[in-house]
Enzyme design. Structure first.
Site, PDB file in Angstrom:
ATOM      1  N   CYS A  23      43.994  23.012  74.071  1.00 11.58           N
ATOM      2  CA  CYS A  23      45.161  22.190  73.745  1.00 11.58           C
ATOM      3  C   CYS A  23      45.849  21.672  75.012  1.00 11.58           C
ATOM      4  O   CYS A  23      45.343  20.752  75.645  1.00 11.58           O
ATOM      5  CB  CYS A  23      46.129  22.903  72.813  1.00 11.58           C
ATOM      6  N   HIS A 116      42.879  24.267  68.392  1.00 14.21           N
ATOM      7  CA  HIS A 116      43.343  25.647  68.590  1.00 14.21           C
ATOM      8  C   HIS A 116      42.434  26.648  67.878  1.00 14.21           C
ATOM      9  O   HIS A 116      42.756  27.106  66.772  1.00 14.21           O
ATOM     10  CB  HIS A 116      44.761  25.806  68.038  1.00 14.21           C
ATOM     11  N   GLU A 118      42.228  29.660  68.476  1.00  6.85           N
ATOM     12  CA  GLU A 118      42.937  30.944  68.412  1.00  6.85           C
ATOM     13  C   GLU A 118      43.879  31.031  67.207  1.00  6.85           C
ATOM     14  O   GLU A 118      44.375  32.104  66.881  1.00  6.85           O
ATOM     15  CB  GLU A 118      43.711  31.193  69.719  1.00  6.85           C
TER      16      GLU A 118
END
Length: 169
Positions: A23, A116, A118
């Site tokens: 990001c 993203h 994560e």
């Protein structure tokens, strides 16, 4: 702190250290290496976005030839994005919303992702809710609905592992 971070990215890549950006890391890496980052004229990107692999994608990132889709989906939450690639960079994957969603760099050991991996679904939904004052309702609703399909976040994590394994000292 931005300029010193850009200096660090340039130094790491000069020293052939493998670097992965996520990001903002994707954006700052591109900017540090000569690309251009701007706010998207489309506003917020939120939800699970689907990316198409480019012909330039390394073979270790693409699925088998039997899988013609060559797509993956992952959570996003951004307004800024890379609008011009740095010299010697290749677009690996992109979407209509974010054409330069994954970038590989030819002369340095760097790979970056706008999305993203994560983010688990619950976190992504909570983040959209926390930003409800700045994300238009119709964009939030489309983002929320997108989480009905599965994320390929673990596939992206595997790509990062392969990247680091391939470039381990």
């Amino acid at each position: 702190w931005i300029a010193p971070l850009e200096d660090s990215i340039r130094e790491w890549t000069r020293q052939n250290h493998p670097v992965v950006g996520i990001c903002f890391g994707h954006q700052i890496m591109a900017q540090a290496l000569g690309g251009v980052v701007q706010k998207s004229d489309r506003g917020w990107g939120v939800g699970l976005h689907t990316y198409d692999m480019a012909a330039t994608a390394p073979s270790w990132m693409t699925r088998s030839p039997q899988d013609q889709a060559q797509q993956f989906s992952c959570a996003v939450s951004h307004k800024d994005q890379v609008v011009r690639l740095p010299p010697a960079a290749q677009r690996i994957a992109g979407s209509d919303f974010c054409p330069n969603g994954v970038i590989a760099y030819e002369k340095v050991l760097a790979l970056s992702f706008q999305m993203h991996p994560e983010f688990e679904t619950d976190f992504a939904l909570d983040l959209m809710a926390a930003r409800k004052e700045s994300i238009p309702q119709e964009v939030r609703e489309m983002g929320e609905a997108s989480y009905q399909k599965p994320s390929d976040r673990l596939r992206i994590a595997e790509w990062m592992k392969i990247f680091f394994d391939r470039h381990a000292a």
